[in-house]
Design a protein around this motif. Structure first.
Motif, PDB file in Angstrom:
ATOM      1  N   ALA B 441       0.834  -1.208   0.000  1.00  0.00           N
ATOM      2  CA  ALA B 441       0.000   0.000   0.000  1.00  0.00           C
ATOM      3  C   ALA B 441       0.867   1.255   0.000  1.00  0.00           C
ATOM      4  O   ALA B 441       0.614   2.200  -0.770  1.00  0.00           O
ATOM      5  CB  ALA B 441      -0.928  -0.021   1.207  1.00  0.00           C
ATOM      6  N   LEU B 497       0.406   6.773   8.882  1.00  0.00           N
ATOM      7  CA  LEU B 497      -0.462   5.666   8.464  1.00  0.00           C
ATOM      8  C   LEU B 497       0.207   4.297   8.535  1.00  0.00           C
ATOM      9  O   LEU B 497      -0.447   3.282   8.701  1.00  0.00           O
ATOM     10  CB  LEU B 497      -0.919   5.892   7.010  1.00  0.00           C
ATOM     11  CG  LEU B 497      -1.902   7.024   6.758  1.00  0.00           C
ATOM     12  CD1 LEU B 497      -2.123   7.202   5.261  1.00  0.00           C
ATOM     13  CD2 LEU B 497      -3.230   6.729   7.427  1.00  0.00           C
ATOM     14  N   LYS B 697      -8.033   0.352  -7.394  1.00  0.00           N
ATOM     15  CA  LYS B 697      -9.217  -0.401  -6.968  1.00  0.00           C
ATOM     16  C   LYS B 697      -9.035  -1.897  -7.277  1.00  0.00           C
ATOM     17  O   LYS B 697      -9.337  -2.754  -6.454  1.00  0.00           O
ATOM     18  CB  LYS B 697     -10.442   0.176  -7.697  1.00  0.00           C
ATOM     19  CG  LYS B 697     -11.708  -0.645  -7.589  1.00  0.00           C
ATOM     20  CD  LYS B 697     -12.341  -0.490  -6.205  1.00  0.00           C
ATOM     21  CE  LYS B 697     -13.730  -1.094  -6.126  1.00  0.00           C
ATOM     22  NZ  LYS B 697     -13.767  -2.536  -6.177  1.00  0.00           N
ATOM     23  N   THR B 702     -10.300  -1.959  -2.941  1.00  0.00           N
ATOM     24  CA  THR B 702     -10.980  -0.882  -2.219  1.00  0.00           C
ATOM     25  C   THR B 702     -10.575   0.456  -2.839  1.00  0.00           C
ATOM     26  O   THR B 702      -9.512   0.573  -3.447  1.00  0.00           O
ATOM     27  CB  THR B 702     -10.584  -0.889  -0.722  1.00  0.00           C
ATOM     28  OG1 THR B 702     -10.995   0.340  -0.135  1.00  0.00           O
ATOM     29  CG2 THR B 702      -9.092  -1.032  -0.504  1.00  0.00           C
ATOM     30  N   TRP B 703     -11.454   1.442  -2.656  1.00  0.00           N
ATOM     31  CA  TRP B 703     -11.126   2.796  -3.137  1.00  0.00           C
ATOM     32  C   TRP B 703     -10.299   3.567  -2.113  1.00  0.00           C
ATOM     33  O   TRP B 703      -9.883   4.684  -2.360  1.00  0.00           O
ATOM     34  CB  TRP B 703     -12.411   3.574  -3.444  1.00  0.00           C
ATOM     35  CG  TRP B 703     -13.087   3.111  -4.698  1.00  0.00           C
ATOM     36  CD1 TRP B 703     -14.251   2.410  -4.777  1.00  0.00           C
ATOM     37  CD2 TRP B 703     -12.669   3.325  -6.053  1.00  0.00           C
ATOM     38  NE1 TRP B 703     -14.583   2.160  -6.089  1.00  0.00           N
ATOM     39  CE2 TRP B 703     -13.621   2.712  -6.900  1.00  0.00           C
ATOM     40  CE3 TRP B 703     -11.568   3.968  -6.644  1.00  0.00           C
ATOM     41  CZ2 TRP B 703     -13.514   2.724  -8.288  1.00  0.00           C
ATOM     42  CZ3 TRP B 703     -11.466   3.978  -8.029  1.00  0.00           C
ATOM     43  CH2 TRP B 703     -12.427   3.356  -8.827  1.00  0.00           C
ATOM     44  N   LYS B 704     -10.102   2.953  -0.941  1.00  0.00           N
ATOM     45  CA  LYS B 704      -9.463   3.682   0.164  1.00  0.00           C
ATOM     46  C   LYS B 704      -8.110   4.290  -0.232  1.00  0.00           C
ATOM     47  O   LYS B 704      -7.866   5.484  -0.035  1.00  0.00           O
ATOM     48  CB  LYS B 704      -9.274   2.720   1.344  1.00  0.00           C
ATOM     49  CG  LYS B 704      -8.604   3.339   2.541  1.00  0.00           C
ATOM     50  CD  LYS B 704      -8.378   2.277   3.605  1.00  0.00           C
ATOM     51  CE  LYS B 704      -7.393   2.775   4.651  1.00  0.00           C
ATOM     52  NZ  LYS B 704      -6.990   1.705   5.563  1.00  0.00           N
ATOM     53  N   TRP B 705      -7.237   3.463  -0.825  1.00  0.00           N
ATOM     54  CA  TRP B 705      -5.882   3.960  -1.098  1.00  0.00           C
ATOM     55  C   TRP B 705      -5.871   4.967  -2.230  1.00  0.00           C
ATOM     56  O   TRP B 705      -5.063   5.904  -2.234  1.00  0.00           O
ATOM     57  CB  TRP B 705      -4.913   2.803  -1.369  1.00  0.00           C
ATOM     58  CG  TRP B 705      -4.775   1.928  -0.155  1.00  0.00           C
ATOM     59  CD1 TRP B 705      -5.053   0.601  -0.072  1.00  0.00           C
ATOM     60  CD2 TRP B 705      -4.368   2.337   1.156  1.00  0.00           C
ATOM     61  NE1 TRP B 705      -4.846   0.150   1.209  1.00  0.00           N
ATOM     62  CE2 TRP B 705      -4.428   1.196   1.987  1.00  0.00           C
ATOM     63  CE3 TRP B 705      -3.978   3.545   1.723  1.00  0.00           C
ATOM     64  CZ2 TRP B 705      -4.107   1.230   3.340  1.00  0.00           C
ATOM     65  CZ3 TRP B 705      -3.653   3.582   3.074  1.00  0.00           C
ATOM     66  CH2 TRP B 705      -3.716   2.441   3.867  1.00  0.00           C
ATOM     67  N   GLY B 707      -8.280   7.046  -2.649  1.00  0.00           N
ATOM     68  CA  GLY B 707      -8.773   8.235  -1.936  1.00  0.00           C
ATOM     69  C   GLY B 707      -7.639   8.949  -1.223  1.00  0.00           C
ATOM     70  O   GLY B 707      -7.502  10.179  -1.323  1.00  0.00           O
ATOM     71  N   VAL B 708      -6.787   8.177  -0.543  1.00  0.00           N
ATOM     72  CA  VAL B 708      -5.646   8.776   0.164  1.00  0.00           C
ATOM     73  C   VAL B 708      -4.721   9.450  -0.848  1.00  0.00           C
ATOM     74  O   VAL B 708      -4.286  10.592  -0.663  1.00  0.00           O
ATOM     75  CB  VAL B 708      -4.872   7.689   0.973  1.00  0.00           C
ATOM     76  CG1 VAL B 708      -3.605   8.277   1.577  1.00  0.00           C
ATOM     77  CG2 VAL B 708      -5.759   7.102   2.065  1.00  0.00           C
TER      78      VAL B 708
END
Lengths: 41, 735
Positions: B441, B497, B697, B702-705, B707-708
């Motif tokens: 990540a 993080l 994605k 996930t869209w989380k990373w 987004g970050v």
């Protein structure tokens, strides 16, 4: 602007949006790490 | 499982399919060997970890379909890394007809450790003693018949890059596939205690579940159960067998003072070492090899990073020297004869005026503005491919190891980041070579700071307008800025993080090699072609849509009042403190979210003069235009030589090019050198493109990373451009 013009515009804009959807989303784009068929996976 | 089909040709009257798994250590030449055999174009490079997942190439030979599966390079079949899991799962679960084990003969002992494990699978094995020419050059003598006898497999010396020995290899592989019982590899003896424990454990396993012998090689399964291999224990799902295996392992531990895994590793190493001693004779006097001589300087503690930075500078300088004249030539052709003749052609089919404008001011101005940079992109990819093939990229990762540790990563993470210089998308996928999710990540988050080829057209446009005498240095500064910010952001992420220590990493450094011309051409094309594909797909689509946005509401007189102009004006104030608060810049940056080169394409459309001036004099004839095209490219050829041998920067970037000269002239009027540099910085750093978003994605689920990445990059881009512009203004630099 006549009906033909409007039909042509709808066709061109629709085609462009479809091309965008197909190349960006459906095929997840192209990249140099992909195989020779152009797919990332 | 994920398998890529690389080259499958139409097959007629195929009698049978031979499934050949190609296994071996990283950088032993598996992909090169497959490419030579099948004529496919799998990605290869002289650095470990190029093949992340298994890929397949197929072809027909004497009525048989040969399906070659390129497994990721591994040093062993222990399930510790993603590559090892992929390779092992394929071999155990899919049971190919034969394994070609590609052995780098210049590192025989280390490669044989994997060979020994492949033999345990009891699938016919054919060993390709690859890179045989280099071993001969070093004076190595290998007793091939003795090796064949010791392992019980066919062994064929090969040089994959030259195609030497490949016919014999394929012949041996298909023969082995045709008669597996005859070509069953020899069972190497790992010591009486281990063998006895394995035998009694297997007898118990088969008593409880006789069907397992159909699914797994018995002896291999016994070894894995003794080693306590969690994946195998779970896959087998045999209740009550774990305590039995643990008891046998405990017995071995008490007898030898070592756990079974270490005992097995020792036994395998002993086999590999013993065999190497028997079959390999090295010259008595060891010469200091060229690789060692170069590495003494290239990997020097103090010189390593400066040399890496100098190598990068040289890449950019050469890229511009050889490509910029051709880019100028293309610009002349695109905006001159090509536009003129397209206008004539659309006129011939009596297309309405708006259609003529869409084609010339939309498609040609948009796509053409990007396409003229294709020579620059191909030149850049050529030099990057050269560095990959030469073995220097692995050194780059090595010298960056210390910097990477400061942000909680190790040198291996730098390899996907280096890939990002070509395109961020495969680089994000390449993070799967990293063992733990934290490293994956964090590395993926930093990859978009590596300046990909798509950003190059923007730089070339602005560098040409403002910094033509120092183009190589300015371009280099942007790439270095990306790397430095990646290190700083990595340190910040490590403290927020991603807390934790970086794992130990041992990087294999392959010998330096001169990449073959064929390989250079193939891989430059493979890297560069997707820019052409993009031009024909989404850059074309966006150019059309941007033209409509610039011309709606229908009949709008000034582009500023169009929908695009309105959107741009709404956003422009955000960029005012950065020195480019115009609606044109804002609109281009918004469109560039699709792909960064679209920034240039959109500018090309926006800056097309609103009122066409009637061209002076009669239109040129076809022969005049053809002559103009010929002259442009002849001049480009001459300029390449002038540039390469000149020491005073890039003369050609200040050369003539009708359309691009116009765009460049507009840039020169609209921006200052300082605001141009701030704009390039913003393009370097602002959010990843849509395709990279999809890759985030896809890879992480996930869209989380993403987004970050979106948030931190946008903030970073704005802040850096602000500091550069406001700082420069205060200091009176480049205003």
């Amino acid at each position: 602007m006549g009906v033909v013009d409007i039909a042509l515009i709808v066709l061109i804009v629709g085609g462009a949006i479809y091309l965008l959807y197909r190349s960006l989303w459906k095929k997840k784009g192209y990249c140099h790490g992909c195989d020779s068929s152009g797919k990332c996976r | 499982m994920k398998t890529q089909m690389a080259a499958v040709r139409p097959l007629v009257a195929v009698e049978r399919t031979v499934r050949i798994a190609v296994a071996g250590n990283p950088n032993s030449g598996k992909s090169t060997l497959i490419n030579s055999l099948a004529g496919s174009r799998l990605h290869v490079g002289n650095w470990p970890g190029v093949t992340v997942e298994k890929k397949e190439a197929a072809f027909e030979r004497r009525g048989e379909r040969i399906a070659l599966v390129d497994l990721p390079g591994t040093y062993s079949l222990s399930p510790y890394t993603e590559e090892e899991v992929i390779a092992r799962d394929y071999l155990v679960q899919e049971r190919p007809d034969v394994i070609i084990d590609v052995v780098d003969v210049t590192n025989l002992e280390r490669n044989l450790y994997l060979t020994v494990q492949l033999l345990e699978l009891e699938i016919p094995v054919v060993v390709a003693l690859n890179i045989f020419d280099e071993a001969e050059k070093k004076g190595y003598r290998i007793d091939v018949p003795a090796m064949e006898q010791a392992l019980g497999v066919r062994i064929v010396p090969t040089v994959a890059t030259k195609g030497t020995g490949l016919d014999a290899l394929l012949e041996a592989a298909t023969a082995a596939a045709g008669d597996p019982s005859r070509y069953r590899p020899r069972r190497l003896h790992y010591g009486d205690d281990i063998e006895a424990a394995a035998k009694s454990l297997m007898a118990e396993v088969l008593r409880r579940s006789p069907g397992l012998a159909e699914t797994y090689p018995e002896r291999w399964l016994a070894f894995k159960l003794l080693e306590g291999d969690r994946r195998v224990i779970e896959e087998v799902g045999l209740s009550g067998i774990e305590p039995l295996a643990a008891k046998a392992a405990e017995h071995l531990l008490s007898a030898h003072g070592e756990d079974v895994e270490s005992l097995m590793a020792d036994a395998r190493y002993a086999q590999a070492a013993g065999l190497t001693r028997e079959v390999l004779a090295k010259p008595d006097v060891r010469k200091v090899e060229l690789t060692e001589k170069i590495d003494r300087i290239a990997l020097n503690r103090f010189l390593g990073i400066p040399i890496f930075l100098a190598a990068m500078w040289l890449v950019f300088k050469l890229t511009f020297d050889v490509s910029a004249p051709f880019a100028d030539g293309l610009a002349t052709v695109t905006t001159g004869p090509f536009t003129r003749w397209t206008r004539v052609l659309v006129g011939l089919v009596r297309g309405p005026d708006w259609l003529v404008s869409l084609v010339t001011d939309g498609v040609i101005a948009g796509v053409g503005s990007v396409l003229v940079f294709v020579p620059v992109i191909f030149a850049m990819m050529f030099f990057i491919t050269f560095l990959e093939g030469s073995g220097y990229m692995a050194r780059a990762a090595f010298v960056m190891d210390r910097a990477m540790h400061s942000m909680g990563l190790h040198g291996k993470s730098f390899i996907p980041m280096l890939l990002g210089f070509g395109c961020n998308v495969p680089a994000i996928y390449a993070t799967r070579t990293l063992e733990n999710p934290r490293d994956k990540a964090l590395t993926a988050l930093l990859i978009p700071l590596m300046s990909c080829g798509a950003r190059l057209p923007v730089y070339v446009l602005f560098v040409g307008a403002f910094f033509s005498s120092r183009s190589g240095t300015v371009l280099w500064s942007l790439y270095v800025m990306g790397i430095v910010l990646a290190v700083l952001m990595g340190i910040l992420f490590k403290r927020t993080l991603f807390r934790g220590e970086s794992p130990m990493f041992i990087m294999e450094l392959p010998p330096y090699r001169m990449p073959s011309g064929r390989s250079l051409m193939i891989h430059t094309w493979e890297k560069g072609k997707h820019f052409l594909l993009k031009a024909g797909t989404y850059i074309l689509a966006v150019s059309v849509l941007v033209w409509f946005l610039l011309n709606l509401p229908w009949g709008v007189e000034h582009k500023k009042d169009s929908y695009m102009g309105t959107i741009g004006q709404a956003i422009a104030p955000v960029f005012k403190p950065l020195g480019f608060g115009t609606w044109e810049a804002a609109s281009s940056l918004v469109a560039g979210v699709i792909a960064k080169e679209i920034v240039v394409g959109t500018m090309g459309e926006i800056y097309v003069p609103e009122k066409k001036e009637t061209p002076a004099g009669p239109p040129s004839s076809l022969s005049e235009d053809l002559r103009e095209i010929g002259t442009s490219f002849a001049e480009a050829g001459k300029k390449v030589f002038t540039n390469v041998f000149s020491t005073a920067g890039i003369a050609s970037l200040s050369g003539k090019g009708e359309g691009r000269e116009n765009l460049r002239a507009v840039m020169a009027k609209t921006y200052t050198p300082l605001s141009a540099y701030a704009f390039m910085t913003f393009v370097l750093l602002y959010m990843p493109c849509v395709v990279a978003a999809a890759a985030f994605k896809h890879e992480f689920g996930t869209w989380k990373w993403f987004g970050v990445a979106f948030v931190y990059q946008t903030v970073l881009a704005w802040s850096m451009a602000f500091i550069i512009y406001q700082g420069g203004t205060i200091l009176g630099i480049g205003g």
